[in-house]
Design a protein around this motif. Sequence first.
Motif, PDB file in Angstrom:
ATOM      1  N   VAL A   1       0.828  -1.197   0.000  1.00 59.70           N
ATOM      2  CA  VAL A   1       0.000   0.000   0.000  1.00 59.70           C
ATOM      3  C   VAL A   1       0.864   1.249   0.000  1.00 59.70           C
ATOM      4  O   VAL A   1       2.011   1.235   0.444  1.00 59.70           O
ATOM      5  N   VAL A   2       0.277   2.325  -0.504  1.00 61.31           N
ATOM      6  CA  VAL A   2       0.893   3.641  -0.471  1.00 61.31           C
ATOM      7  C   VAL A   2       0.106   4.470   0.535  1.00 61.31           C
ATOM      8  O   VAL A   2      -1.124   4.537   0.459  1.00 61.31           O
ATOM      9  N   ILE A   3       0.797   5.046   1.485  1.00 58.33           N
ATOM     10  CA  ILE A   3       0.151   5.970   2.413  1.00 58.33           C
ATOM     11  C   ILE A   3       0.280   7.369   1.812  1.00 58.33           C
ATOM     12  O   ILE A   3       1.375   7.801   1.451  1.00 58.33           O
ATOM     13  N   TYR A   4      -0.859   8.036   1.693  1.00 64.24           N
ATOM     14  CA  TYR A   4      -0.880   9.405   1.154  1.00 64.24           C
ATOM     15  C   TYR A   4      -1.378  10.333   2.252  1.00 64.24           C
ATOM     16  O   TYR A   4      -2.479  10.160   2.775  1.00 64.24           O
TER      17      TYR A   4
ATOM     18  N   PHE B   1      -4.010  -5.305   9.075  1.00 64.60           N
ATOM     19  CA  PHE B   1      -4.442  -6.168   7.982  1.00 64.60           C
ATOM     20  C   PHE B   1      -3.296  -6.939   7.325  1.00 64.60           C
ATOM     21  O   PHE B   1      -3.506  -7.646   6.350  1.00 64.60           O
ATOM     22  N   GLY B   2      -2.089  -6.779   7.850  1.00 62.94           N
ATOM     23  CA  GLY B   2      -0.954  -7.490   7.289  1.00 62.94           C
ATOM     24  C   GLY B   2      -0.488  -6.910   5.967  1.00 62.94           C
ATOM     25  O   GLY B   2       0.088  -7.617   5.143  1.00 62.94           O
ATOM     26  N   TRP B   3      -0.726  -5.628   5.759  1.00 60.80           N
ATOM     27  CA  TRP B   3      -0.296  -4.962   4.536  1.00 60.80           C
ATOM     28  C   TRP B   3       1.086  -4.359   4.744  1.00 60.80           C
ATOM     29  O   TRP B   3       1.438  -3.927   5.830  1.00 60.80           O
TER      30      TRP B   3
ATOM     31  N   ALA C   1       1.398   8.398  -6.304  1.00 58.41           N
ATOM     32  CA  ALA C   1       0.745   7.298  -5.575  1.00 58.41           C
ATOM     33  C   ALA C   1      -0.125   6.475  -6.513  1.00 58.41           C
ATOM     34  O   ALA C   1      -0.085   5.239  -6.499  1.00 58.41           O
ATOM     35  N   LEU C   2      -0.893   7.137  -7.356  1.00 54.54           N
ATOM     36  CA  LEU C   2      -1.752   6.439  -8.316  1.00 54.54           C
ATOM     37  C   LEU C   2      -0.918   5.637  -9.313  1.00 54.54           C
ATOM     38  O   LEU C   2      -1.282   4.513  -9.670  1.00 54.54           O
ATOM     39  N   GLN C   3       0.200   6.174  -9.732  1.00 53.99           N
ATOM     40  CA  GLN C   3       1.058   5.478 -10.696  1.00 53.99           C
ATOM     41  C   GLN C   3       1.590   4.169 -10.122  1.00 53.99           C
ATOM     42  O   GLN C   3       1.768   3.195 -10.841  1.00 53.99           O
ATOM     43  N   ARG C   4       1.843   4.114  -8.815  1.00 57.61           N
ATOM     44  CA  ARG C   4       2.288   2.863  -8.180  1.00 57.61           C
ATOM     45  C   ARG C   4       1.260   1.757  -8.392  1.00 57.61           C
ATOM     46  O   ARG C   4       1.620   0.602  -8.592  1.00 57.61           O
ATOM     47  N   LEU C   5      -0.026   2.116  -8.352  1.00 54.63           N
ATOM     48  CA  LEU C   5      -1.082   1.137  -8.593  1.00 54.63           C
ATOM     49  C   LEU C   5      -1.094   0.729 -10.068  1.00 54.63           C
ATOM     50  O   LEU C   5      -1.198  -0.452 -10.390  1.00 54.63           O
TER      51      LEU C   5
ATOM     52  N   GLY D   1      -1.310  -2.091  -4.319  1.00 57.21           N
ATOM     53  CA  GLY D   1      -2.704  -2.439  -4.595  1.00 57.21           C
ATOM     54  C   GLY D   1      -3.707  -1.501  -3.965  1.00 57.21           C
ATOM     55  O   GLY D   1      -4.902  -1.619  -4.203  1.00 57.21           O
ATOM     56  N   ALA D   2      -3.219  -0.559  -3.148  1.00 56.10           N
ATOM     57  CA  ALA D   2      -4.144   0.354  -2.476  1.00 56.10           C
ATOM     58  C   ALA D   2      -3.433   1.642  -2.085  1.00 56.10           C
ATOM     59  O   ALA D   2      -2.217   1.676  -1.926  1.00 56.10           O
ATOM     60  N   ILE D   3      -4.250   2.678  -1.932  1.00 54.98           N
ATOM     61  CA  ILE D   3      -3.789   3.939  -1.372  1.00 54.98           C
ATOM     62  C   ILE D   3      -4.537   4.108  -0.056  1.00 54.98           C
ATOM     63  O   ILE D   3      -5.765   4.010  -0.007  1.00 54.98           O
TER      64      ILE D   3
END
Length: 121
Positions: free
Chosen positions: A23-26, A49-51, A75-79, A85-87
């Motif tokens: 995940v990306v924290i924004y 959640f084990g992320w 952040a969106l580009q990472r997805l 898989g999530a922001i």
Amino acid sequence: MNSPKPPQTLHAPEVEVIERLQVVIYLSKTTSAFPELEMRSCEEYALTFGWDVSLTVVDDDMETPPDRRPKLQVALQRLKDKQAGAILVPSRATISPIDGEYDEFARQVEKAGGFLQVAPR
């Protein structure tokens, strides 16, 4: 004379490796102080959640609409690149206080194959 047969070996069956969700924290920086509390809240939520957190982005450009914020687009580009898989955000207002802008960005995230998650405190 027959040569001896090599001993038969038993191999463990191949096991599919399940990778943890990246995940990306924004975060938004609305004052001169670093958003430490919001970051910790998001990190704890991910841990629950084990992320795995693959990137943390801190943005101080909150006046610009989401589709024109370079750091949010990172952040969106990472997805889009399947590196996450999530922001994860501390609140909807981190993306936009305007429901329509938040919803439009959430659709972009889903189109990229991910999801946008608010981490409540």
